[in-house]
Scaffold this motif. Structure first.
Motif, PDB file in Angstrom:
ATOM      1  N   SER B  44       0.836  -1.208   0.000  1.00  0.00           N
ATOM      2  CA  SER B  44       0.000   0.000   0.000  1.00  0.00           C
ATOM      3  C   SER B  44       0.859   1.241   0.000  1.00  0.00           C
ATOM      4  O   SER B  44       0.552   2.220  -0.688  1.00  0.00           O
ATOM      5  N   GLN B  86      -8.363   0.928  -0.831  1.00  0.00           N
ATOM      6  CA  GLN B  86      -8.878  -0.205  -0.065  1.00  0.00           C
ATOM      7  C   GLN B  86     -10.244   0.171   0.535  1.00  0.00           C
ATOM      8  O   GLN B  86     -11.176  -0.596   0.521  1.00  0.00           O
ATOM      9  N   ASP B 165      -5.964  -1.441  -5.018  1.00  0.00           N
ATOM     10  CA  ASP B 165      -5.385  -1.959  -3.781  1.00  0.00           C
ATOM     11  C   ASP B 165      -6.387  -2.890  -3.107  1.00  0.00           C
ATOM     12  O   ASP B 165      -7.414  -2.443  -2.600  1.00  0.00           O
ATOM     13  N   GLU B 166      -6.106  -4.166  -3.103  1.00  0.00           N
ATOM     14  CA  GLU B 166      -6.986  -5.203  -2.549  1.00  0.00           C
ATOM     15  C   GLU B 166      -8.448  -4.984  -2.940  1.00  0.00           C
ATOM     16  O   GLU B 166      -9.314  -4.864  -2.091  1.00  0.00           O
TER      17      GLU B 166
HETATM   18 MG   LIG Z   1      -2.338  -2.666   2.329  1.00  0.00          MG
END
Ligand SMILES: [Mg+2]
Ligand SMILES: Nc1ncnc2c1ncn2[C@@H]1O[C@H](COP(=O)(O)OP(=O)(O)OP(=O)(O)O)[C@@H](O)[C@H]1O
Lengths: 361, 505
Positions: B44, B86, B165-166
Motif C-alpha cells: 500500500s 482499499q 489496492d486489494e
Molecule cells: Mg495494504
C-alpha cells in the motif's frame, strides 16, 4: 384577525431577513464540514462594522460593505484557527463570540462614547411595481427594503451554487467525506476556508441589516442570540436552502408575533385558536407521515393541545403574560422544533471533524 | 521504448520501520501487473507514493520516460495515474454522477453540468458492461457496483494506469468474475493495471507479471505463466506454506450454543433474519456460507449482543441468554466482527490499548480500578510474538498498522484466551497466505480443545476446509444446513444463489 394581521406578517418578513442571511451563510460552512459556532459574533461584528462604515463614509451601501468585511475578518480568524491550525471548531467558535462582544463594545465606546446617540439614515422601503399592488401579499412581501430583496436573491444563488456548480459539488463532498474530495483532487482546506469566508460575509450583512438597515443605530450586543437562532434554523431546515427559508420564516414569525403580543393587555383569543390549529395540523402530519408507527402518545398529546386551544378560544379568558416571557417565544419554538427532529440523519457526515490526509486516506 | 511507469530505488521510512527499501518496479501499457507480499510488506505504501499520498524519501519515478515528482492525487491524475483505495472514496449521500463529477474539469465552468457527466457515465458503463445508473445514490449500491463507480471515476479522468489496492477483499466470487472481465477489457484497451491481492489464485488467473515484496524489498518479478501458487507463496513468506488444511474427524460433544427460531425485523417491518435455528457443539465448527449482505452481519450482531432479536431464543450451555448485551457475551465467548473499523478496533488508540480492550478491567490487568501497565506490557509483547503482528512498537496508533496487521490485533485479542465459544466473521479478510495458514491452524486447535466456533465467511474454500457443518444463508434464511462431507464448491455456489434444499443434519 387579532394579532395575525398584515402588520404582523410584514414585521415577520422584516425580522426574518437577518436570520435568513446568517443561516444561509452558515449553510456554506456546515456543508463544508465546519460547524461555525462563531456566527453570533460575526453578526455582531457586521452590525458594528456597518454602523461605523456608514458613519465614516456617509453612505449606507458602503456601510453594508464594511459590515460584510467585518464579518469576513472574524471568519478569517475562525478559519485560521480551526482549519489551518486544526483547533477544535466549537471551542474556537465560542471564543470568537466572546471576542466579538468585547471588541464591538470597546470600539463602540471608544469611537462613539462621548458623541451621544447618532441615528444614521436608514434604508427606505422600495415598493416593487405591480407586485406590491396585490392585496395583502403585495404589502407583506413586496414593500420591503432592498436588503430583503437582496437576501432572497442570495438564497436563490446559494441553491444554484451548491447544486449546479463544480465549486458547490466539491464543497458538499468536503463536508461529507473529505478524503473522497481530496483524492479527487480538491484542496480540502482551501475549500473550507472559502466556505467560512462566505459565511463571514453573509453573517456580516445580516448584522448590517440589524443595525443600519433597520434602526440606523448600534447597540451593545445587539445580535441578541440571533446567531444561535440561525444555527438552529440550519438544523431545523435540514441543511437545505429551501428548508432553511421555511425554518427562518417560522422563527421570524414567532419573533414578530411575540413583539406584537408584548403590546397586548392580555392574551388575545386568536392565539388560542392558533395553538389549537397547530395541534391539529401536527397530529395530521404525524399520522400521514408514518401511519403505521405513529406513536399514540404523540398524536394524543397533539390532539390534546388542539382541544385545549379550541376550548380556550371559546372561553376567551383575560389572562395576561409578563412581556419578558413573550421574548422567549422564538427560543421556545426552536427548542420544540429541534427536539422533534432529534436523531435526524440529514447532517453533513464530516461536520465538526478535522481532516488530516495521513490519517483519513 | 520506455515503459509506461518506471519506479527506481524507492525508499520510504516511517518511525521504526522501513516500509519500502530500494524498490524498483516497472509497468508496461496494456499490462496487468500483480503486487504480492505479506501483511506490512509495503504494497500500500508503494502505490500511495505513486498516487502522491505519501512522499518517498529516496528514488525516482518516470512516466513515459519522463521523470516526475508526484505531489498530490490531483497531480497523479493529471499524469494519468488513478487509484481505487482499499476503503472506497465515494460520498454515499451523492449520486453516481455527482461522485464522478467531483474534481472533474467541467466543459463549461463554473457550472457542474451533471447531465453531461451522467451521459458520459452511461456511455462508459455501456462500453465496459458496468450496468451503472448514473442517477442512483452511491450509498444504495452493492460493494461490487461501488467499485465500478470508483473505476468509472478514473476512466472519466483519462487514467492510463489504474492501481487497485486489494479490490477483491470485499467481493463475492461472482463480483470477482465481473471485475476480472472488466480488468481484461481495460488492459485490452491499452490501460495498465497494478493489482494488489493476497489471493494467489486471483493473481495467477489475471496478472501478466507479478512483483513480490517482502519487508519492503523486492524479491523478484516473475511472469505469471511461468510460476505456480507454491513458488509464489515461498517467495512471499520465505518458507513453504501449507496451502491445504487437514481437519481430523472428531465427535462433537455437548451443545454450547443453541439458537432457536430467531427472527429479526428492521424498521418498516423489513425482515432481516427469519427462522434461524442451529446448534454448535463442543469441538465443532459451524460455517455460515452466503453472498455478502444476506444477513450474516445481522446474525453476528444479534449473537454478540449489539442487536436484540425480535423473537426466538438463544441458549448457552443450557441457560437462556436471549437478551444478550455485549458485556454478557464477553463473558461467554469471543467475537471477530466483520467490520473491524466499526466494531473491533479504535483507530486512534495505540496497539497496546487495542490489545487489552476487552481485558483491562479484570484481574490481573487492573486492581480496584487502577490499571497495571507492566502486566499490559508483558501480555502485549507475548501476543505480538505469538500472532506475528508487525508493528514498530506497542505505542503506535492502530491506524498506522497495515490492514492485515490490524486484523491480526483483533485475532490476537479474541483468540488468546481460549474462549469456549468463538464467533469469527471473515477472519482472514486482508491476510496474507502465511497468516491465513496460521489462523486456520488456530481455529482447528480451538476445535481440538473442545471449543465451539461459528465461522461466517464468503470464501467457499475456507468454509469447505474448516467447517464440520455448513449453513447457507440467503436473504436472512437458512436454505440449507448440511454435513460437510461430500459437498463440492459448485453445489454450495448453487445454494447460495438461491436454489433451496433443506437437508436435515
Ligand atoms: Mg495494504
Ligand atoms: N502512516 C504510517 N505511519 C507509520 N507507519 C506506517 C504508516 N503507514 C504504513 N506504515 C507501516 O509501513 C509498513 C508497510 O505498510 P503497508 O500498509 O504498505 O503494508 P501492506 O503491504 O499494504 O500490508 P497489508 O497487506 O496488510 O495491507 C507497515 O509496517 C506499517 O505499519
Amino acid at each position: 384577525m387579532g394579532p395575525f394581521d398584515q402588520a404582523t406578517f410584514s414585521a415577520a418578513v422584516l425580522l426574518t431577513t437577518p436570520l435568513l442571511l446568517a443561516a444561509i451563510g452558515e449553510l456554506f460552512s456546515e456543508r463544508a464540514g465546519v460547524l461555525n459556532v462563531g456566527l453570533e459574533g460575526m453578526i455582531l461584528m457586521g452590525a458594528f462594522g456597518a454602523y461605523w462604515g456608514q458613519w465614516w463614509t456617509g453612505n449606507l451601501w458602503l456601510g453594508m460593505v464594511a459590515g460584510a468585511a467585518a464579518g469576513v475578518a472574524l471568519a478569517a480568524v475562525m478559519a485560521l484557527l480551526s482549519i489551518t491550525a486544526q483547533a477544535d471548531q466549537i471551542v474556537v467558535g465560542v471564543g470568537l463570540n466572546l471576542l466579538a462582544l468585547g471588541l464591538t463594545t470597546f470600539s463602540f465606546r471608544e469611537v462613539f462614547g462621548d458623541r451621544g446617540e447618532i441615528v444614521l439614515d436608514r434604508m427606505g422601503t422600495v415598493r416593487i411595481p405591480l407586485l406590491s399592488r396585490v392585496p395583502f401579499v403585495g404589502e407583506v412581501l413586496f414593500s420591503q427594503t432592498p436588503a430583503t430583496y437582496l437576501t432572497w436573491a442570495i438564497v436563490a444563488m446559494t441553491w444554484f451554487v451548491l447544486y449546479r456548480t463544480t465549486w458547490g459539488l466539491g464543497l458538499r463532498a468536503v463536508g461529507e467525506l473529505p478524503a473522497a474530495a481530496d483524492t479527487a483532487g480538491i484542496n480540502v482546506a482551501l475549500r473550507r476556508w472559502q466556505a467560512v469566508m462566505v459565511t463571514g460575509a453573509l453573517a456580516g450583512l445580516a448584522g448590517a441589516t440589524l443595525s443600519i438597515v433597520r434602526l440606523g443605530l448600534f447597540q451593545e450586543n445587539m445580535s441578541a442570540g440571533r446567531g444561535f437562532l440561525a444555527l438552529a434554523a440550519v438544523i431545523f431546515g435540514r441543511w437545505k436552502p429551501l428548508g432553511i427559508v421555511g425554518a427562518c420564516f417560522v422563527l421570524g414569525g414567532a419573533d414578530a408575533l411575540q413583539l406584537r403580543l408584548q403590546a397586548e393587555p392580555y392574551v388575545p383569543a386568536e392565539v388560542w385558536l392558533f395553538i389549537g390549529l397547530l395541534g391539529l395540523a401536527g397530529a395530521a402530519w404525524t399520522l400521514t407521515r408514518s401511519r403505521r408507527r405513529a406513536s399514540v402518545t404523540t398524536v394524543g398529546a397533539l390532539l390534546g393541545l388542539a382541544a385545549i386551544g379550541v376550548t380556550l378560544r371559546a372561553m376567551a379568558p383575560t389572562w395576561s403574560f409578563p412581556p419578558q416571557l413573550w421574548l422567549t417565544l422564538p427560543f421556545v419554538v426552536t427548542l420544540v422544533a429541534l427536539s422533534g427532529l432529534a436523531g435526524s440523519q440529514a447532517a453533513p457526515a464530516a461536520i465538526a471533524v478535522q481532516y488530516r490526509r495521513e490519517r483519513d486516506v | 521504448m520506455a515503459p509506461l511507469l518506471q519506479m527506481t530505488g524507492i525508499t520510504k521510512r516511517f518511525p521504526g520501520v522501513v516500509a519500502c527499501r530500494d524498490v524498483s518496479f516497472a509497468v508496461e501499457a496494456g499490462e496487468i501487473h500483480g503486487l504480492l507480499g505479506e501483511n506490512g510488506a509495503g504494497k500500500s505504501t508503494l502505490v500511495k507514493i505513486l498516487y502522491g499520498l505519501v512522499d518517498p524519501d529516496e528514488g525516482r519515478i518516470e512516466i513515459d520516460g519522463r521523470e516526475v515528482r508526484i505531489r498530490s492525487p490531483r497531480h497523479a491524475l493529471a499524469l494519468g495515474v488513478g487509484m481505487v483505495h482499499q476503503h472506497f472514496m465515494l460520498v454515499p449521500t451523492m449520486t453516481v454522477a455527482e461522485n464522478v463529477a467531483l474534481g472533474l474539469r467541467s466543459d463549461r465552468p463554473p457550472l457542474s453540468r451533471l447531465r453531461r457527466v451522467a451521459a458520459k457515465v452511461a456511455e462508459l458503463s455501456q462500453r465496459y458492461g458496468f450496468h451503472i445508473d448514473p442517477d442512483q445514490q452511491v450509498g444504495e449500491l452493492s460493494v461490487g457496483l461501488q467499485q465500478r463507480v470508483e473505476i468509472l471515476k478514473l476512466l472519466c479522468r483519462g487514467a492510463e494506469l489504474l492501481v487497485l489496492d486489494e479490490p477483491t477483499a470485499v467481493l463475492t466470487p461472482q463480483e470477482w468474475q465481473q471485475l476480472r472481465g472488466t480488468m481484461r477489457s481495460l488492459a485490452d484497451a491499452g490501460k495498465a493495471i497494478v493489482f494488489i491481492s493476497h489471493k494467489l489464485d486471483e493473481q495467477l488467473s489475471i496478472s501478466d507479471r507479478c512483483t513480490v515484496l517482502r519487508d519492503g524489498s523486492v524479491m523478484g518479478t516473475v511472469a505469471t505463466a511461468e510460476t505456480d501458487k507454491a513458488s509464489l507463496a515461498r517467495m512471499m513468506v520465505g518458507r513453504d506454506v501449507v496451502l491445504r488444511t487437514e481437519r481430523p474427524p472428531r465427535a462433537p460433544g455437548r451443545p454450547v450454543l443453541e439458537v432457536h427460531g430467531l427472527h429479526l425485523n428492521a424498521a418498516e417491518d423489513r425482515c432481516l433474519l427469519a427462522d434461524i435455528s442451529f446448534t454448535i457443539a463442543q469441538g465443532e465448527i459451524v460455517g455460515i456460507a452466503g453472498v455478502d449482505g444476506n444477513g450474516q452481519r445481522e446474525l453476528v450482531e444479534v449473537l454478540m449482543g449489539i442487536r436484540t432479536a425480535t423473537t426466538g431464543t438463544i441458549r448457552h450451555e443450557g441457560e437462556t441468554v436471549t437478551r444478550l448485551t455485549p458485556r454478557r457475551y464477553n463473558r461467554i465467548g469471543a467475537v471477530i466482527p466483520e467490520d473491524r473499523h466499526r466494531m473491533a478496533i479504535a483507530l486512534g488508540l495505540s496497539v497496546r490499548e487495542n490489545l487489552v480492550l476487552k481485558d483491562f478491567c479484570r484481574q490481573p490487568f487492573s486492581h480496584r480500578g487502577i490499571t497495571r501497565p507492566r502486566v499490559f506490557r508483558d501480555f502485549c509483547a507475548s501476543l505480538l510474538q505469538e500472532f506475528d503482528i508487525r508493528t514498530p512498537s506497542l505505542d503506535v496508533a492502530m491506524r498506522q498498522l497495515s490492514g492485515g496487521n490490524q486484523q491480526k490485533v483483533v485475532l490476537a485479542r479474541e483468540m488468546h484466551r481460549d474462549p469456549g465459544l468463538l464467533i469469527a466473521a471473515q477472519p482472514t479478510r486482508g491476510l496474507d497466505v502465511g497468516a491465513i495458514e496460521f489462523v486456520y491452524r488456530r481455529l482447528l486447535e480451538h476445535r481440538e480443545r473442545g471449543g465451539a466456533t461459528l465461522l461466517v465467511s464468503t470464501e467457499l474454500d475456507e468454509i469447505l476446509s474448516l467447517a464440520d457443518r455448513i449453513a447457507v444463508l440467503v436473504s436472512g434464511r437458512f436454505v440449507a444446513l448440511l454435513e460437510n462431507r461430500d459437498i463440492d464448491i459448485q453445489e454450495l455456489g448453487l445454494l447460495m444463489g438461491g436454489a433451496s434444499e433443506m437437508v436435515a443434519s
